[in-house]
Enzyme design. Structure first.
Site, short mmCIF file in Angstrom:
data_model
loop_
_atom_site.label_atom_id
_atom_site.label_comp_id
_atom_site.label_asym_id
_atom_site.label_seq_id
_atom_site.Cartn_x
_atom_site.Cartn_y
_atom_site.Cartn_z
N LYS A 139 103.64 39.55 103.36
CA LYS A 139 104.76 40.45 103.94
C LYS A 139 105.37 41.42 103.00
CE LYS A 139 104.98 38.68 108.12
NZ LYS A 139 104.55 39.61 109.36
N TYR A 197 102.76 33.71 102.25
CA TYR A 197 103.48 34.41 103.28
C TYR A 197 104.30 35.70 102.67
CZ TYR A 197 106.31 35.25 107.36
OH TYR A 197 107.14 35.79 108.48
#
Length: 258
Positions: free
Chosen positions: A158, A154
């Site tokens: 991101k 993640y």
């Protein structure tokens, strides 16, 4: 409420719920025509948008599919003849330690969280260039600026969103198209609740205890609301934000300062 987007067309991916739903509703409230894109049922968002008296398009779109994205862009432009605002909100979360992260899960995270945003930008830029005006807004995360344990996929994806945003901003700015990223902190959504429940279970505390521990780290002393992220997205999409380009704006109650 202002009507800054009358006559404009806004598209929001992952708009069935949470932050994406709030953004779609904000654009509809400000009189944009709205295309609601998601892979799950979108009827609640579409119905709520239509209550503002604007036209809406309901499209089942899987952002992991390039063909699905290109079809959506063609459909929107074919119906309304323009495409002004594109919000890349769709994304997935992962909570897996690096040693346990499978190649398949890693590829899925990259595919949905990064590659899809590139495909969307590539698909919408020709129409925005033709118009001489456009807004691309990418939803990143505070995890794009700071790291968390067991969130390597993640955090990595991101962070990549921020690089994509900057590159788009530099390339497209002179053509009247801006690209910016929004980096939310803890926002009250189903995804946050599910994540916190998992973390609470792993740490053998109650959900309420985990939430309170997090809340204490937020300088404003509370969690954020999807509507607050939507307000920022609407500002970045407006003419008022025309000189804001290539930025990664935090909306996290003061948790991250860069």
């Amino acid at each position: 409420m202002m009507s800054r987007f009358s006559g404009k067309v806004a598209v929001v991916t992952g708009a069935a719920r949470g932050i994406g739903q709030a953004i779609a509703l904000r654009f509809a409230e400000e009189k944009a025509r709205v295309a609601v894109l998601d892979i799950v049922d979108r009827s609640d968002t579409v119905s709520a948008c239509c209550k503002f008296g604007v036209e809406c398009v309901d499209l089942e779109v899987d952002v992991a599919s390039r063909d699905s994205i290109e079809f959506a862009v063609q459909t929107v432009v074919g119906r309304w003849g323009r495409l002004d605002i594109w919000v890349n909100n769709a994304g997935i979360f992962d909570l897996t330690p690096v040693a346990a992260l499978s190649d398949e899960r890693w590829e899925k995270m990259v595919h949905v969280n990064v590659r899809s945003m590139f495909w969307c930008a590539r698909a919408v830029v020709p129409q925005m260039e033709k118009q001489g005006w456009g807004r691309i807004i990418n939803i990143s995360s505070m995890a794009g600026k700071i790291a968390f344990a067991d969130e390597i996929a993640y955090c990595t994806t991101k962070t990549a969103v921020l690089g994509l945003t900057r590159a788009l901003a530099v390339e497209l700015g002179a053509k009247g198209i801006t690209a910016n990223a929004i980096c939310p902190g803890p926002i009250e959504t189903d995804m946050l609740r599910h994540t916190y429940q998992t973390l609470a279970d792993q740490n053998r505390v109650s959900l309420e205890e985990w939430r309170e521990n997090v809340r204490r780290t937020i300088p404003v002393g509370r969690f954020g609301k999807p509507d607050e992220v939507a307000a920022l997205a609407a500002f970045l999409a407006s003419d008022e934000a025309g000189f804001i380009n290539g930025q990664a704006i935090n909306i996290d109650g003061g948790m991250v300062f860069y």
